[in-house]
Each structure stands twice: as structure tokens, then as C-alpha cells.
Design a protein around this motif. Sequence first.
Motif, PDB file in Angstrom:
ATOM      1  N   MET A 208      48.292 -45.257  65.262  1.00  0.00           N
ATOM      2  CA  MET A 208      47.605 -45.869  66.511  1.00  0.00           C
ATOM      3  C   MET A 208      46.888 -44.639  67.141  1.00  0.00           C
ATOM      4  O   MET A 208      45.624 -44.237  67.654  1.00  0.00           O
ATOM      5  N   LEU A 209      47.686 -43.533  67.406  1.00  0.00           N
ATOM      6  CA  LEU A 209      47.355 -42.281  68.170  1.00  0.00           C
ATOM      7  C   LEU A 209      46.014 -41.697  67.270  1.00  0.00           C
ATOM      8  O   LEU A 209      45.049 -41.262  68.102  1.00  0.00           O
ATOM      9  N   ARG A 210      46.360 -41.666  66.076  1.00  0.00           N
ATOM     10  CA  ARG A 210      44.996 -40.770  65.371  1.00  0.00           C
ATOM     11  C   ARG A 210      43.896 -41.551  65.346  1.00  0.00           C
ATOM     12  O   ARG A 210      42.922 -41.039  65.025  1.00  0.00           O
ATOM     13  N   SER A 211      43.834 -42.908  65.536  1.00  0.00           N
ATOM     14  CA  SER A 211      42.670 -43.734  65.556  1.00  0.00           C
ATOM     15  C   SER A 211      42.202 -44.019  67.158  1.00  0.00           C
ATOM     16  O   SER A 211      41.273 -44.708  67.530  1.00  0.00           O
ATOM     17  N   GLU A 212      43.224 -43.656  68.104  1.00  0.00           N
ATOM     18  CA  GLU A 212      42.832 -43.888  69.384  1.00  0.00           C
ATOM     19  C   GLU A 212      42.402 -45.483  69.466  1.00  0.00           C
ATOM     20  O   GLU A 212      41.718 -46.107  70.042  1.00  0.00           O
ATOM     21  N   LEU A 213      43.463 -46.007  68.764  1.00  0.00           N
ATOM     22  CA  LEU A 213      43.402 -47.612  68.671  1.00  0.00           C
ATOM     23  C   LEU A 213      43.786 -48.246  69.805  1.00  0.00           C
ATOM     24  O   LEU A 213      44.919 -47.956  70.424  1.00  0.00           O
ATOM     25  N   THR A 214      43.148 -49.091  70.501  1.00  0.00           N
ATOM     26  CA  THR A 214      43.204 -49.581  71.713  1.00  0.00           C
ATOM     27  C   THR A 214      43.900 -51.046  71.458  1.00  0.00           C
ATOM     28  O   THR A 214      43.319 -51.943  70.821  1.00  0.00           O
ATOM     29  N   LEU A 215      45.183 -51.463  72.060  1.00  0.00           N
ATOM     30  CA  LEU A 215      45.633 -52.605  71.683  1.00  0.00           C
ATOM     31  C   LEU A 215      45.387 -53.498  73.081  1.00  0.00           C
ATOM     32  O   LEU A 215      45.873 -53.045  74.120  1.00  0.00           O
ATOM     33  N   ILE A 216      44.905 -54.670  72.935  1.00  0.00           N
ATOM     34  CA  ILE A 216      44.892 -55.639  73.824  1.00  0.00           C
ATOM     35  C   ILE A 216      45.419 -56.956  73.852  1.00  0.00           C
ATOM     36  O   ILE A 216      45.373 -57.633  72.670  1.00  0.00           O
ATOM     37  N   ALA A 217      46.419 -57.201  74.972  1.00  0.00           N
ATOM     38  CA  ALA A 217      47.203 -58.611  74.399  1.00  0.00           C
ATOM     39  C   ALA A 217      46.455 -59.824  75.060  1.00  0.00           C
ATOM     40  O   ALA A 217      45.538 -59.567  76.088  1.00  0.00           O
ATOM     41  N   SER A 218      46.038 -60.869  74.752  1.00  0.00           N
ATOM     42  CA  SER A 218      45.580 -62.124  75.226  1.00  0.00           C
ATOM     43  C   SER A 218      46.381 -63.297  75.335  1.00  0.00           C
ATOM     44  O   SER A 218      46.924 -63.892  74.097  1.00  0.00           O
ATOM     45  N   GLN A 219      46.625 -63.811  76.353  1.00  0.00           N
ATOM     46  CA  GLN A 219      47.513 -64.905  76.538  1.00  0.00           C
ATOM     47  C   GLN A 219      46.847 -65.986  77.433  1.00  0.00           C
ATOM     48  O   GLN A 219      46.460 -65.739  78.724  1.00  0.00           O
ATOM     49  N   GLY A 220      46.861 -67.265  76.714  1.00  0.00           N
ATOM     50  CA  GLY A 220      46.392 -68.478  77.479  1.00  0.00           C
ATOM     51  C   GLY A 220      44.735 -68.192  77.908  1.00  0.00           C
ATOM     52  O   GLY A 220      44.183 -67.864  77.137  1.00  0.00           O
TER      53      GLY A 220
ATOM     54  N   ASP B 161      43.772 -60.171  65.987  1.00  0.00           N
ATOM     55  CA  ASP B 161      45.338 -61.168  65.260  1.00  0.00           C
ATOM     56  C   ASP B 161      45.486 -62.294  65.778  1.00  0.00           C
ATOM     57  O   ASP B 161      45.873 -62.645  67.019  1.00  0.00           O
ATOM     58  N   ALA B 162      44.950 -63.302  64.980  1.00  0.00           N
ATOM     59  CA  ALA B 162      45.322 -64.717  65.264  1.00  0.00           C
ATOM     60  C   ALA B 162      46.341 -65.393  64.395  1.00  0.00           C
ATOM     61  O   ALA B 162      46.519 -66.503  64.237  1.00  0.00           O
ATOM     62  N   ALA B 163      47.177 -64.164  63.605  1.00  0.00           N
ATOM     63  CA  ALA B 163      48.071 -64.757  62.571  1.00  0.00           C
ATOM     64  C   ALA B 163      49.506 -64.684  63.171  1.00  0.00           C
ATOM     65  O   ALA B 163      50.480 -65.426  62.801  1.00  0.00           O
ATOM     66  N   GLY B 164      49.533 -63.544  64.083  1.00  0.00           N
ATOM     67  CA  GLY B 164      51.004 -63.300  64.581  1.00  0.00           C
ATOM     68  C   GLY B 164      52.138 -62.687  63.553  1.00  0.00           C
ATOM     69  O   GLY B 164      53.142 -63.333  63.529  1.00  0.00           O
ATOM     70  N   VAL B 165      51.541 -61.810  62.565  1.00  0.00           N
ATOM     71  CA  VAL B 165      52.506 -61.309  61.545  1.00  0.00           C
ATOM     72  C   VAL B 165      52.337 -59.970  61.506  1.00  0.00           C
ATOM     73  O   VAL B 165      51.433 -59.393  61.764  1.00  0.00           O
TER      74      VAL B 165
ATOM     75  N   MET C 168      45.386 -58.985  70.268  1.00  0.00           N
ATOM     76  CA  MET C 168      46.469 -59.680  69.692  1.00  0.00           C
ATOM     77  C   MET C 168      46.609 -61.274  70.476  1.00  0.00           C
ATOM     78  O   MET C 168      47.043 -61.235  71.750  1.00  0.00           O
ATOM     79  N   VAL C 169      46.056 -62.192  69.892  1.00  0.00           N
ATOM     80  CA  VAL C 169      46.215 -63.567  70.432  1.00  0.00           C
ATOM     81  C   VAL C 169      47.583 -64.485  69.823  1.00  0.00           C
ATOM     82  O   VAL C 169      47.950 -65.093  70.542  1.00  0.00           O
ATOM     83  N   GLY C 170      47.704 -63.888  68.451  1.00  0.00           N
ATOM     84  CA  GLY C 170      48.820 -64.503  67.717  1.00  0.00           C
ATOM     85  C   GLY C 170      50.065 -64.038  68.338  1.00  0.00           C
ATOM     86  O   GLY C 170      50.263 -62.843  68.696  1.00  0.00           O
ATOM     87  N   VAL C 171      51.047 -64.859  68.308  1.00  0.00           N
ATOM     88  CA  VAL C 171      52.595 -64.673  68.947  1.00  0.00           C
ATOM     89  C   VAL C 171      53.253 -63.636  68.029  1.00  0.00           C
ATOM     90  O   VAL C 171      53.628 -64.333  67.040  1.00  0.00           O
ATOM     91  N   GLN C 172      53.590 -62.534  68.179  1.00  0.00           N
ATOM     92  CA  GLN C 172      54.316 -61.686  67.405  1.00  0.00           C
ATOM     93  C   GLN C 172      55.825 -61.950  67.568  1.00  0.00           C
ATOM     94  O   GLN C 172      55.965 -62.190  68.847  1.00  0.00           O
ATOM     95  N   LYS C 173      56.551 -61.836  66.900  1.00  0.00           N
ATOM     96  CA  LYS C 173      57.926 -61.928  66.864  1.00  0.00           C
ATOM     97  C   LYS C 173      58.335 -60.476  67.331  1.00  0.00           C
ATOM     98  O   LYS C 173      58.465 -60.005  68.377  1.00  0.00           O
ATOM     99  N   LYS C 174      58.718 -59.589  66.179  1.00  0.00           N
ATOM    100  CA  LYS C 174      59.015 -58.232  66.121  1.00  0.00           C
ATOM    101  C   LYS C 174      58.239 -57.492  65.044  1.00  0.00           C
ATOM    102  O   LYS C 174      57.870 -58.083  63.891  1.00  0.00           O
ATOM    103  N   ALA C 175      57.810 -56.370  65.387  1.00  0.00           N
ATOM    104  CA  ALA C 175      56.900 -55.769  64.480  1.00  0.00           C
ATOM    105  C   ALA C 175      57.000 -54.114  64.633  1.00  0.00           C
ATOM    106  O   ALA C 175      57.240 -53.724  65.812  1.00  0.00           O
TER     107      ALA C 175
END
Length: 349
Positions: free
Chosen positions: A281-293, A244-248, A267-274
Motif C-alpha cells: 500500500m505504501l509503495r502505491s500510496e493506495l488510499t483506503l476508504i471505508a463506506s458504511q450505510g 470492494d463489494a465482495a468482502g473477501v 471498502m463497502v463489503g464487510v470484511q472479517k479479517k484480512a
Amino acid sequence: MTTMKSVRTGAAGKVDVVDVERPVPGPKDVLVRMRACGICGTDTYFVHLGGTPYSPDGPAGSVVPLPLGHEPAGEIVEAGAEVTDLKAGDRVVVNPQGVPSGIIGCGGEHGAMSEYLLLEDAEIGRTVAVFPDSVPFDVAALNEPMAVARHCVNRSEAKPADKVVVFGAGPIGLGATIWLKLRGVEHVVVADVIPSRLETALAVGADAVVNSAEEDVTARLTELHGQAADSLGRPRAGTDIYIDAAGVAAVFHATVDAAKWGAKLVMVGVQKKADIDLGGMLRSELTLIASQGYPTEIFEVTPEIVEHHERFARLISHRVPFAEVERAFALAVTPGASEKVVVTFDDPE
């Protein structure tokens, strides 16, 4: 007193060009004459706001004007007596977080959108990296955002056999695309809603593009990456990594809808609220990784930008002279008016 021009936040949505005292380097410092400086989404955030809300001295909610610019490339014009590894004439890119006076252009004492920039306690590998004259200054000024993109790719741990989609074909998304291909990743898709950005994505090496305003993202990814399943056996796209480089918020929704069992979302795009479908996510065991700087990447990227500078040059949509810096920021803050704006400075006399 010798003065110089420097750009600071003005009224909300505007910048001011002001005369300030030209810095004098101390024995451990260098003075850099700016030759190019990119405009970033962080800059436009401060411009929209009219400054920074982070002043520890002001009242709660107050906005304090600040010097702008944290994507610089320039030429050293003066080095302090105790500086041994740098000299006048060296062409350098800068670590905005490598000086003791605060992050350059992001609340620190100095901003790089100035005719000169003081770098305290200058040191190769920590404060600056030197680059050759084969690389234009405007391309060298991409060093900082490309470090952000590189950290995102490093966080993804993408392997050559992985199938990847990058949402957002701005500078960070396109930079991530270049790094993924240089890393050897065989198939990279870029999704965006602006056709010209998708054309650029193909030009820098994307294997396919998706116009997410017109196409069904899940169906298109399934076509490109094959069909897999989530943990319940329901059909999902065979994509391994989503960036996610869009942040939407729509990126989260599209990813959860498409993600197979064990996929990753970086997630590298800056998310506001989502609103996030945690059940999905649970059903896919989706891993969310934040990337900062860029904890380690700021100068890791420099040699490869040098080697592939013609490829990175494609990311720049507008080169605007410093004399027209107000126009440069007007372009940058207007949605859809530009991709990457780099301000250039006249050659030294």
C-alpha cells in the motif's frame, strides 16, 4: 386483538413465522401494509446466528431473537391524526434508521418482513419517500441497498475519466456499477467468480467483466485500463479506483498487487479479517476508504430508481411470495443459490 404474521430469527440457520399483535398507529405514526421486502446479507448473518448478540439486557455472549427485514416497500393503510403529508394509499419506501424504536429489522422493535409495519413519527424525507405506481413494489424494495451502493460511489468521488473496477457482482456491487455509469464514468469493470453474475453485470452497464477465478486480475486490468506504475516505477494497472463489494481478503491482495501510484480502494463489503500488505500500500500510496450505510443517500436514490427502474429490476434473481418465506430465506442463506431475493406480499383485498 388483531394479529399479523411476522418473520423472526429461529434456531440457527432458520426463521420462524409468528403471530404478533398488529400495531396501532398513534397520532404521529403511519401503518404500512408490506408489499415487498428484500433479504440482505445482514439478515442472513442474523439467521445463521439465530438472533442478535447485541442485546444490552442479556448476559454476555447471549443471542436474542429479533424481527427481520429492513428493505421494505409498501402502501400506507392508516395515518395518524397529526400526520399531514402522508395518507392512505401512498406507496412508500422506508428509512430503516428513521424511527425512534431502533433500526428496523436490525435490532429494533419492528421488522419489515411482516404483513404490516408501524412507522413512528412518520415524515416525508426523513422516515419515508413516496414513489409512483409506475414502479413495481419489488423494485422499490431495492431502495435501501441501492442507497448503500450510492454512498460507496459517492465516497469514491469517481469522475467521468476515471477507470474503475468493482469486485463482487452481488446487489451492492451491481448497484455501484449502475450508479457509476449514471454518474458518467466511462469505463467500469466488474470482477466476480460466478459467470451468471458477470452476465448480469454486462446487462446493467458494465463495460467489461473479469472472472477472477480463471483470469489474472492484474493482467486483465492492465489490458483494459492501460499500464501505469507504482512509486518505484514498477508496472501496475492503470485502474484509478477499486471498489470492494465482495468482502473477501482476496480483493485486498488483488488490489495491492495491481494498484498504481495514487489509486483508491473503497471498502463497502464487510470484511472479517484480512492480512494486508502495508508495504505494498505504501509503495502505491493506495488510499483506503471505508463506506458504511447511507448517511444522506437513503432517499437521494429514490427518484433515479423510479427513472431507471427497469435497469434496477435486473438485480432481482428471485421473487418469492410471503407464504413461502422460509424458502426465500433458505435460498438467501445458501451460497450460490441466488443473487437478490425479494419477498412479495399479496395484493390488498
